[in-house]
Design an enzyme around this catalytic site. Structure first.
Site, PDB file in Angstrom:
ATOM      1  N   HIS A  14       0.864  -1.198   0.000  1.00  0.00           N
ATOM      2  CA  HIS A  14       0.000   0.000   0.000  1.00  0.00           C
ATOM      3  C   HIS A  14       0.892   1.237   0.000  1.00  0.00           C
ATOM      4  O   HIS A  14       1.457   1.600   1.032  1.00  0.00           O
ATOM      5  CB  HIS A  14      -0.906   0.011   1.245  1.00  0.00           C
ATOM      6  CG  HIS A  14      -1.895   1.142   1.258  1.00  0.00           C
ATOM      7  ND1 HIS A  14      -3.241   0.944   1.513  1.00  0.00           N
ATOM      8  CD2 HIS A  14      -1.762   2.473   1.054  1.00  0.00           C
ATOM      9  CE1 HIS A  14      -3.872   2.103   1.471  1.00  0.00           C
ATOM     10  NE2 HIS A  14      -2.987   3.065   1.196  1.00  0.00           N
ATOM     11  N   HIS A  16       1.445   5.401  -1.832  1.00  0.00           N
ATOM     12  CA  HIS A  16       1.024   6.502  -2.700  1.00  0.00           C
ATOM     13  C   HIS A  16       2.268   7.089  -3.350  1.00  0.00           C
ATOM     14  O   HIS A  16       3.115   7.647  -2.650  1.00  0.00           O
ATOM     15  CB  HIS A  16       0.294   7.573  -1.884  1.00  0.00           C
ATOM     16  CG  HIS A  16      -0.953   7.055  -1.230  1.00  0.00           C
ATOM     17  ND1 HIS A  16      -2.193   7.117  -1.821  1.00  0.00           N
ATOM     18  CD2 HIS A  16      -1.134   6.411  -0.045  1.00  0.00           C
ATOM     19  CE1 HIS A  16      -3.093   6.546  -1.026  1.00  0.00           C
ATOM     20  NE2 HIS A  16      -2.478   6.113   0.061  1.00  0.00           N
ATOM     21  N   LYS A 100      -9.557  -0.400  -5.489  1.00  0.00           N
ATOM     22  CA  LYS A 100      -9.539   0.260  -4.192  1.00  0.00           C
ATOM     23  C   LYS A 100     -10.901   0.893  -3.960  1.00  0.00           C
ATOM     24  O   LYS A 100     -11.381   1.678  -4.780  1.00  0.00           O
ATOM     25  CB  LYS A 100      -8.443   1.344  -4.173  1.00  0.00           C
ATOM     26  CG  LYS A 100      -8.362   2.140  -2.858  1.00  0.00           C
ATOM     27  CD  LYS A 100      -7.750   1.329  -1.734  1.00  0.00           C
ATOM     28  CE  LYS A 100      -7.771   2.082  -0.409  1.00  0.00           C
ATOM     29  NZ  LYS A 100      -6.735   3.111  -0.326  1.00  0.00           N
ATOM     30  N   HIS A 137     -10.565   1.110   2.011  1.00  0.00           N
ATOM     31  CA  HIS A 137     -10.335   2.138   3.038  1.00  0.00           C
ATOM     32  C   HIS A 137     -11.524   2.043   3.979  1.00  0.00           C
ATOM     33  O   HIS A 137     -12.623   2.490   3.651  1.00  0.00           O
ATOM     34  CB  HIS A 137     -10.228   3.539   2.416  1.00  0.00           C
ATOM     35  CG  HIS A 137      -9.918   4.586   3.442  1.00  0.00           C
ATOM     36  ND1 HIS A 137      -8.703   5.232   3.505  1.00  0.00           N
ATOM     37  CD2 HIS A 137     -10.644   5.065   4.480  1.00  0.00           C
ATOM     38  CE1 HIS A 137      -8.701   6.064   4.544  1.00  0.00           C
ATOM     39  NE2 HIS A 137      -9.878   5.992   5.148  1.00  0.00           N
ATOM     40  N   HIS A 175      -4.577  -0.541   5.954  1.00  0.00           N
ATOM     41  CA  HIS A 175      -4.116   0.258   7.099  1.00  0.00           C
ATOM     42  C   HIS A 175      -5.054   0.178   8.308  1.00  0.00           C
ATOM     43  O   HIS A 175      -5.618   1.172   8.727  1.00  0.00           O
ATOM     44  CB  HIS A 175      -3.856   1.717   6.710  1.00  0.00           C
ATOM     45  CG  HIS A 175      -4.878   2.341   5.782  1.00  0.00           C
ATOM     46  ND1 HIS A 175      -6.226   2.355   6.052  1.00  0.00           N
ATOM     47  CD2 HIS A 175      -4.734   2.963   4.593  1.00  0.00           C
ATOM     48  CE1 HIS A 175      -6.845   2.977   5.060  1.00  0.00           C
ATOM     49  NE2 HIS A 175      -5.967   3.349   4.171  1.00  0.00           N
ATOM     50  N   ASP A 248       1.325   2.666   3.524  1.00  0.00           N
ATOM     51  CA  ASP A 248       0.472   3.835   3.319  1.00  0.00           C
ATOM     52  C   ASP A 248       1.302   5.110   3.345  1.00  0.00           C
ATOM     53  O   ASP A 248       0.816   6.159   3.789  1.00  0.00           O
ATOM     54  CB  ASP A 248      -0.672   3.900   4.346  1.00  0.00           C
ATOM     55  CG  ASP A 248      -1.736   4.917   3.949  1.00  0.00           C
ATOM     56  OD1 ASP A 248      -1.850   5.239   2.749  1.00  0.00           O
ATOM     57  OD2 ASP A 248      -2.459   5.395   4.849  1.00  0.00           O
TER      58      ASP A 248
HETATM   59  C1  NCD Z   1      -3.735   9.069   1.878  1.00  0.00           C
HETATM   60  C2  NCD Z   1      -3.274  10.066   0.824  1.00  0.00           C
HETATM   61  O1  NCD Z   1      -2.747  11.120   1.191  1.00  0.00           O
HETATM   62  O2  NCD Z   1      -3.403   9.784  -0.374  1.00  0.00           O
HETATM   63  N1  NCD Z   1      -3.782   9.727   3.152  1.00  0.00           N
HETATM   64  C3  NCD Z   1      -3.742   9.117   4.363  1.00  0.00           C
HETATM   65  O3  NCD Z   1      -3.894   9.802   5.353  1.00  0.00           O
HETATM   66  N2  NCD Z   1      -3.530   7.839   4.482  1.00  0.00           N
HETATM   67  C4  NCD Z   1      -5.036   8.507   1.479  1.00  0.00           C
HETATM   68  C5  NCD Z   1      -5.385   7.268   2.253  1.00  0.00           C
HETATM   69  O4  NCD Z   1      -4.766   6.219   2.079  1.00  0.00           O
HETATM   70  O5  NCD Z   1      -6.313   7.338   3.058  1.00  0.00           O
HETATM   71 ZN    ZN Z   2      -3.399   5.037   1.500  1.00  0.00          ZN
END
Ligand code: NCD
Ligand code: ZN
Length: 347
Positions: A14, A16, A100, A137, A175, A248
């Site tokens: 996971h 970003h 997702k 999520h 998460h 995450d």
């Molecule tokens: C994530 C993001 O910034 O893309 N933020 C977070 O707080 N985890 C989005 C997510 O996974 O919820």
């Molecule tokens: Zn995330």
């Protein structure tokens, strides 16, 4: 006392990586730690089709540093209007492994998310049939629900229903942050698993308020009270194949975190394995890290185990506080901290 830990090269299920100018800085950081990563689709606009995911994957591959071995695994962003046909296209594309599900409004860039579970039932049915994974999520979004209760409410209101109505659907509760989610996943069948972040293993909600408000500890789902952190540590180090690594890591430009209305997301990619090693070491469970970081996730997704290794050394060091992020910078979760483990080599 263990000084050196050799692990199978791990995977991050996971992360970003964002897009555009940020991508070039972020991909080499994650690739330095992980062989594969499951890349979240919450771009603007979101990655909703296999064609978009293929193009995004190409941009990620092009952003690797010279000589880096790294394979991105892609997810599609589920919306109220995802066509059922897209599921078969995902099943045929071996680089896209799941969808997702963001409840609309739950987190960063989730405004195109699903507004009612009923809207995706046909798609979930097709996913169950094709063996495509649903990454969730898990938070309700109703303004009247306390922000610290949103995950537990989701488990009761939606997760139980999804698992009941699609008993063979492969589900990853992303998460997880609560005892309730840990217990639900533990009690469910082998087709239901969860990822756990380093921040939710290492910190409770006091971290957000130590001596003042600490925006770099703010993510969603938000850090919870200590008893929940302990539940997460218990399941992460239990040897159960249902719980595996997903950082995450969610970078935001410094000015959007240190802000009157700061964004949610913690940046941990630069020291992910070091943070997990610290958490496992704190409870004498370093022998469980290899399974959690390098085996269980791949097994759940039906992927081969990586062949390379990485070495972690017990060594005190201070990571950089900030990293370049396009024309901006991103502040690391570890700002102001000294870590006890250091990742040495990837082979
Ligand atoms: C994530 C993001 O910034 O893309 N933020 C977070 O707080 N985890 C989005 C997510 O996974 O919820
Ligand atoms: Zn995330």
């Amino acid at each position: 006392m263990i000084q050196t830990l050799v692990l199978t090269r791990p995977d991050d299920f996971h992360v970003h990586l964002r897009d555009g100018v940020g991508l070039n800085a972020l991909v080499p950081i994650t690739a330095a730690q992980f062989e594969r990563a499951l890349v979240m689709p919450n771009l603007k606009p979101p990655v909703t089709t296999v064609a978009m995911a293929a193009a995004y994957r190409d941009r990620i591959l092009a952003a690797r540093a010279p000589g880096q071995s790294f394979s991105p695994l892609m997810t599609l962003y589920l919306t109220d209007r995802t066509p059922v046909d897209e599921v078969a296209r995902v099943a045929d594309a071996d680089f896209v492994v799941g969808f997702k599900y963001y409840p609309a409004g739950a987190t960063t860039n989730s405004d195109s998310g699903v507004t009612a579970l009923a809207n995706i039932y046909k798609v979930l049915e097709a996913m169950q049939k094709h063996g495509v994974v649903l990454c969730i999520h898990g938070e309700v979004t109703h303004a009247e629900v306390d922000v610290f209760d949103r995950e537990a409410r989701f488990v009761d209101d939606q997760l139980a229903q999804i698992v009941r109505d699609f008993p063979a659907l492969k589900v990853v509760v992303e998460h997880i942050t609560t005892t309730e989610a840990a217990q639900f996943v533990s009690a469910a069948g082998p087709n239901v698993a969860a990822t756990i972040t380093p921040q939710h293993l290492l910190y409770n909600r006091n971290a957000i308020f130590t001596g003042g408000i600490r925006p770099h500890f703010y993510c969603l789902p938000i850090l919870k009270r200590e008893s929940h952190r302990q539940s997460l540590m218990d399941v992460a180090t239990s040897g159960s194949a249902k719980f595996f690594l997903g950082t995450d890591s969610a970078p935001h430009a410094k000015g959007t975190k240190e802000n009157a209305c700061g964004c949610a997301g913690c940046f941990t990619a630069h020291a992910a394995m070091e943070l997990y090693a610290g958490a496992f070491d704190a409870v004498g469970a370093l022998d469980k890290l290899d399974d959690f970081a390098s085996r269980f996730g791949a097994a759940f997704y039906g992927l081969p185990r990586n062949t390379g290794t990485v070495t972690l050394k017990r060594e005190s060091w201070t990571p950089p506080s900030e990293f370049a992020f396009g024309t901006d910078s991103v502040v690391a979760l570890t700002v102001g901290q000294t870590l006890d483990w250091k990742l040495e080599t990837a082979q």
